[in-house]
Motif scaffolding. Structure first.
Motif, PDB file in Angstrom:
ATOM      1  N   GLY A   1      15.990   3.211  -8.256  1.00 19.85           N
ATOM      2  CA  GLY A   1      16.643   3.583  -9.582  1.00 19.85           C
ATOM      3  C   GLY A   1      15.988   4.787  -9.930  1.00 19.85           C
ATOM      4  N   GLN A   2      14.924   5.160  -9.682  1.00 24.16           N
ATOM      5  CA  GLN A   2      14.254   6.584 -10.115  1.00 24.16           C
ATOM      6  C   GLN A   2      14.719   7.463  -9.104  1.00 24.16           C
ATOM      7  OE1 GLN A   2       9.651   7.395  -9.953  1.00 24.16           O
ATOM      8  NE2 GLN A   2      10.074   6.855 -12.202  1.00 24.16           N
TER       9      GLN A   2
ATOM     10  N   VAL B   1      20.851  11.609 -17.330  1.00 20.83           N
ATOM     11  CA  VAL B   1      20.262  10.699 -16.156  1.00 20.83           C
ATOM     12  C   VAL B   1      19.641   9.672 -16.362  1.00 20.83           C
ATOM     13  CG1 VAL B   1      20.661  12.703 -14.648  1.00 20.83           C
ATOM     14  CG2 VAL B   1      18.186  11.863 -15.732  1.00 20.83           C
ATOM     15  N   GLY B   2      19.313   9.293 -17.850  1.00 19.24           N
ATOM     16  CA  GLY B   2      18.649   8.106 -18.191  1.00 19.24           C
ATOM     17  C   GLY B   2      17.166   8.205 -18.164  1.00 19.24           C
ATOM     18  N   LEU B   3      16.562   9.290 -18.434  1.00 27.32           N
ATOM     19  CA  LEU B   3      15.166   9.617 -18.308  1.00 27.32           C
ATOM     20  C   LEU B   3      14.664   9.421 -19.789  1.00 27.32           C
ATOM     21  CD1 LEU B   3      14.281  11.873 -15.221  1.00 27.32           C
ATOM     22  CD2 LEU B   3      13.989   9.178 -15.467  1.00 27.32           C
TER      23      LEU B   3
ATOM     24  N   GLY C   1       0.685  -1.279   0.157  1.00 30.26           N
ATOM     25  CA  GLY C   1      -0.008   0.017  -0.033  1.00 30.26           C
ATOM     26  C   GLY C   1       0.846   1.385  -0.011  1.00 30.26           C
ATOM     27  N   VAL C   2       2.130   1.220  -0.014  1.00 34.23           N
ATOM     28  CA  VAL C   2       2.999   2.393   0.125  1.00 34.23           C
ATOM     29  C   VAL C   2       3.771   2.283  -1.393  1.00 34.23           C
ATOM     30  CG1 VAL C   2       4.972   3.525   1.374  1.00 34.23           C
ATOM     31  CG2 VAL C   2       3.302   2.161   2.441  1.00 34.23           C
ATOM     32  N   PRO C   3       3.651   3.267  -2.198  1.00 34.01           N
ATOM     33  CA  PRO C   3       4.220   3.404  -3.534  1.00 34.01           C
ATOM     34  C   PRO C   3       5.705   3.430  -3.143  1.00 34.01           C
ATOM     35  CG  PRO C   3       2.691   4.998  -3.206  1.00 34.01           C
ATOM     36  CD  PRO C   3       2.784   4.463  -2.033  1.00 34.01           C
ATOM     37  N   GLY C   4       6.436   2.370  -4.206  1.00 36.24           N
ATOM     38  CA  GLY C   4       7.878   2.318  -3.883  1.00 36.24           C
ATOM     39  C   GLY C   4       8.352   1.215  -3.187  1.00 36.24           C
ATOM     40  N   ARG C   5       7.432   0.733  -2.153  1.00 36.73           N
ATOM     41  CA  ARG C   5       7.914  -0.275  -1.053  1.00 36.73           C
ATOM     42  C   ARG C   5       7.281  -1.462  -1.513  1.00 36.73           C
ATOM     43  NH1 ARG C   5      11.322   1.752   2.623  1.00 36.73           N
ATOM     44  NH2 ARG C   5      11.633   4.106   2.346  1.00 36.73           N
ATOM     45  N   ASP C   6       7.845  -2.739  -1.071  1.00 35.11           N
ATOM     46  CA  ASP C   6       7.240  -4.020  -1.148  1.00 35.11           C
ATOM     47  C   ASP C   6       6.459  -4.123   0.152  1.00 35.11           C
ATOM     48  OD1 ASP C   6       9.173  -4.812   0.731  1.00 35.11           O
ATOM     49  OD2 ASP C   6      10.139  -6.162  -0.657  1.00 35.11           O
ATOM     50  N   ARG C   7       5.877  -5.335   0.375  1.00 32.96           N
ATOM     51  CA  ARG C   7       5.103  -5.571   1.668  1.00 32.96           C
ATOM     52  C   ARG C   7       5.992  -5.666   2.876  1.00 32.96           C
ATOM     53  NH1 ARG C   7       3.493 -11.776   1.570  1.00 32.96           N
ATOM     54  NH2 ARG C   7       5.628 -12.589   1.236  1.00 32.96           N
TER      55      ARG C   7
END
Length: 96
Positions: A40-41, A66-68, A24-30
């Motif tokens: 990376g972002q 920067v690779g974007l 439920g938290v963007p960018g993080r696993d459970r």
């Protein structure tokens, strides 16, 4: 184990990870760990911030460096994570 199909969902289940945003938290696993894509972002954003603060390179060059890939992607990511576009960020924080 039942067949789960192929690809990422199966690998995640087999490795004990979550598929998608299970925490439920963007960018993080459970487990609360930062996912590789989010890490990376963040690295790219940090590099872009430094270039915007210290150089007068055009946004297209900053994005490519920067690779974007494109200024549009740079704009979207800056707006999403920092709440301001890259040009405004440069105007506020440039060290020139």
């Amino acid at each position: 184990m039942p067949a789960l199909g192929s690809g990422r969902p199966r690998r995640c289940v087999l490795l004990g990870g979550a598929h998608g945003r299970a925490s439920g938290v963007p960018g993080r696993d459970r487990r609360g760990a930062v996912r590789a894509g989010a890490f990376g972002q963040r690295v790219r954003i940090g590099a872009a911030r430094r270039l915007l603060e210290t150089t007068d390179q055009p946004l297209s060059r900053v994005a490519a460096t920067v690779g974007l890939g494109s200024p549009d992607t740079l704009y979207r990511i800056f707006h999403r994570h920092l709440g301001i576009p890259p040009g405004e960020y440069r105007a506020r924080f440039a060290h020139n």
